[in-house]
Design a protein around this motif. Structure first.
Motif, PDB file in Angstrom:
ATOM      1  N   LYS A  88      -0.129   4.152   0.938  1.00  0.00           N
ATOM      2  CA  LYS A  88      -0.419   4.867   2.180  1.00  0.00           C
ATOM      3  C   LYS A  88       0.456   4.351   3.319  1.00  0.00           C
ATOM      4  N   ARG A  89       0.561   3.011   3.416  1.00  0.00           N
ATOM      5  CA  ARG A  89       1.404   2.422   4.448  1.00  0.00           C
ATOM      6  C   ARG A  89       2.873   2.735   4.199  1.00  0.00           C
TER       7      ARG A  89
ATOM      8  N   SER B  48       0.839  -1.203   0.000  1.00  0.00           N
ATOM      9  CA  SER B  48       0.000   0.000   0.000  1.00  0.00           C
ATOM     10  C   SER B  48       0.869   1.245   0.000  1.00  0.00           C
TER      11      SER B  48
END
Length: 199
Positions: A158-159, A156
């Motif tokens: 975002k991660r 991800s």
């Protein structure tokens, strides 16, 4: 470090005050985490285990970030606010790119040596009398490797961004504030030697 009067205060008093701020900020951050855990409906055990078995979530990153903020950044900041007569952080030539080339090249030059030391550490064997300690050390290393894998292995974006900020940038900046911005200058006044203060 610039000051109008080098004898304004005993550096040992400053050292004591810095660690008092560290104690206060660490406890304060734990209290904030406790309130946040109650708000998000988290179990109190989540405070002791930053990364649950299912992998990191928002609260996990909050716990990780709070360690850097409460232990390093906030104590150094509040200490600086009470000791304004001292200049703890560099204010000259910070935009001169030539000052950053040397340390970066130095890190690249030391990379093979750091890898070699890591390899030695992996294959280190203690005497038979210390076999229990060796087993415990290897268990801790395996746990840390598993924990690191749970955090950094992600698909991800975002991660990935959170990992870069919370694990990569935030600890580095906060530790620099505490050690180079506050603690090193205190030891410089105690030891009367810049090189000894660094080491």
């Amino acid at each position: 470090m610039d000051t109008t009067d080098g004898s304004i205060k005993n550096p040992w008093i400053d050292l004591f005050q810095l660690f008092v701020w560290l104690f206060i900020c660490t406890l304060g951050m734990q209290f904030v985490l406790l309130i946040t855990a109650l708000i998000f409906g988290k179990e109190l055990s989540d405070l002791a285990m930053a990364i649950p078995n299912r992998g990191p979530d928002f609260f996990s990153y909050l716990v990780l970030a709070s360690g850097s903020l409460g232990t390093f950044l906030l104590p150094a900041y509040f200490f600086q606010q009470r000791r304004r007569e001292f200049s703890f952080f560099p204010t000259y030539k910070v935009a001169d790119w030539k000052r950053y080339v040397g340390p970066i090249l130095f890190l690249f030059a030391l990379a093979p040596l750091m890898n070699l030391i890591g390899e030695w550490n992996m294959h280190m064997q203690l005497p038979e009398a210390l076999s229990k300690i060796e087993a415990w050390m290897r268990q801790q290393e395996d746990n840390m490797a598993q924990l690191t894998g749970q955090i950094v292995m992600t698909t991800s974006w975002k991660r990935l961004l959170l990992n870069i900020i919370v694990i990569g940038m935030l600890p580095a900046i906060c530790e620099e504030f505490f050690f180079r911005g506050a603690l090193q200058h205190i030891f410089k006044r105690i030891l009367k030697n810049e090189h000894a203060a660094v080491w």
